[in-house]
Design a protein around this motif. Sequence first.
Motif, short mmCIF file in Angstrom:
data_model
loop_
_atom_site.label_atom_id
_atom_site.label_comp_id
_atom_site.label_asym_id
_atom_site.label_seq_id
_atom_site.Cartn_x
_atom_site.Cartn_y
_atom_site.Cartn_z
N VAL A 106 0.84 -1.20 0.00
CA VAL A 106 0.00 0.00 0.00
C VAL A 106 0.87 1.25 0.00
O VAL A 106 0.59 2.23 -0.71
N SER A 107 1.93 1.23 0.78
CA SER A 107 2.83 2.38 0.84
C SER A 107 3.46 2.66 -0.51
O SER A 107 3.64 3.82 -0.91
N LEU A 108 3.78 1.62 -1.25
CA LEU A 108 4.36 1.80 -2.59
C LEU A 108 3.39 2.45 -3.56
O LEU A 108 3.80 3.10 -4.53
N ALA A 109 2.08 2.30 -3.31
CA ALA A 109 1.09 2.90 -4.21
C ALA A 109 0.84 4.37 -3.92
O ALA A 109 0.32 5.10 -4.79
N SER A 110 1.20 4.85 -2.74
CA SER A 110 0.86 6.21 -2.31
C SER A 110 1.42 7.31 -3.21
O SER A 110 0.75 8.34 -3.39
N PRO A 111 2.62 7.19 -3.77
CA PRO A 111 3.14 8.30 -4.59
C PRO A 111 2.36 8.56 -5.87
O PRO A 111 2.55 9.61 -6.50
N PHE A 112 1.47 7.65 -6.26
CA PHE A 112 0.82 7.77 -7.56
C PHE A 112 -0.57 8.40 -7.49
O PHE A 112 -1.30 8.40 -8.48
N VAL A 113 -0.96 8.95 -6.34
CA VAL A 113 -2.28 9.55 -6.21
C VAL A 113 -2.35 10.84 -7.04
O VAL A 113 -1.34 11.50 -7.28
N THR A 114 -3.57 11.18 -7.44
CA THR A 114 -3.77 12.41 -8.21
C THR A 114 -4.55 13.46 -7.43
O THR A 114 -4.74 14.58 -7.91
N GLY A 115 -5.03 13.11 -6.23
CA GLY A 115 -5.77 14.06 -5.41
C GLY A 115 -5.62 13.73 -3.94
O GLY A 115 -5.23 12.60 -3.57
N PHE A 116 -5.92 14.70 -3.08
CA PHE A 116 -5.75 14.49 -1.64
C PHE A 116 -6.71 13.44 -1.11
O PHE A 116 -6.38 12.72 -0.17
N ASP A 117 -7.91 13.34 -1.71
CA ASP A 117 -8.85 12.32 -1.25
C ASP A 117 -8.31 10.91 -1.51
O ASP A 117 -8.49 10.01 -0.67
#
Length: 413
Positions: A106-117
């Motif tokens: 899950v932590s590895l996926a965090s950099p790829f978000v496009t919004g704060f939500d």
Amino acid sequence: MSEHGAEAVSAGVDDSGHVEAGTPAYRRANLAMFVGGFATFAMLYGTQPILPMLRDAFTISPAAASLSVSAGTAALALFLIPASVLSDRIGRMRVMKASLTLAALVSLASPFVTGFDQLLALRALLGVALAGLPAAAMAYLGEEIAASAQGRAMGLYIAGNALGGMSGRFLSALVAEWSSWRVALAVLGVLGCIAAVVFWRSLPASRHFTARAAHPARILSDARSLLADKAMPWLFLTAFLLMGAFIGLYNYLGFRLMEAPFGLSQATIGAIFGLYLIGTWASAWGGQLADRHGRRNVLWIMVGVMAAGLAITVLQSLPVIIGGVAVFTFGFFAAHSVASGWVGRRAHERRALAAALYLTSYYLGASIIGTVSGLAWTSGGWNGVAAVLACCVLATLLLAGLHLRRMVPSGRD
């Protein structure tokens, strides 16, 4: 020596199968738990020093930015009890290993978000994934480590928590200043993957785990028994107040030090989290001191140390403020080590549920008081934050100094 005795010695356990201090099995257990605690808190609190960057990147308020910390701690708190029940059913090792592995992904996926939500959703999912390790860790140590070494083992586990919290914060601040907050979160994800591999390879097998049925009636009965204990409810409340004050202080320390008259950079503020090294030593030392002098005699003194450190932080000299934060950090980690070890010692066969209730209180304090402190920052600056935290620390001091210390001592105190 019998064949069974020879195997026990070679494995580093006593005749009853408990891991003794100074043995290879004890060192492997400490390595695994230290690394597990390290990774848990590195990933969980990695956004704390970069809250100002998240505020600017997503155009949100400081209190809203702090939700990137609170979302993870709140989700962790809510899933600790289900995770502890699962560990009672399928085993501590399975739950802890799965927890650390899923959290790293899950932590590895965090950099790829496009919004704060999206970031908040992943941070909450991270908290859910991480819940299994702290929910089962205290129970594992209570079951597998010899009684004479439990204080030291618990202290070292919490020392790993402290070092992970420091390193995660420092790395994310440093990498974010050199690159971006996205790269910083990616680095923490890689760190989590490495820790998961070490944990899987090092943790000694569980010899004393006995599966317990996950019936609601049994869980409610166990919870009632724990809450009827003369110390447990107060220790749970102590955890809520301790962690709330600690997270409140560190959440808004960065905002204060970035403003005039200090004007510190992101990397410099991240370096201040090096004060967690003091907590690494204090937690191990606090556990040893409790083994020697009794938990009921040590806890209130450490909370008093926290109060003194908080009072120092209201002054306007940067070196003095850092000194106050150091004193506060020392007192917090020593007090947490003593209180959490006390819970494990009193709970007996209900260790997993007791640990979950303690840590649920602990992380709810982080979420609730951490967010309330943000409102205090908006309305009153650092003096407002300090006032909220002072109420928490003084309430804890009353609990530790007046109630818990005056209890009739037992063999579990």
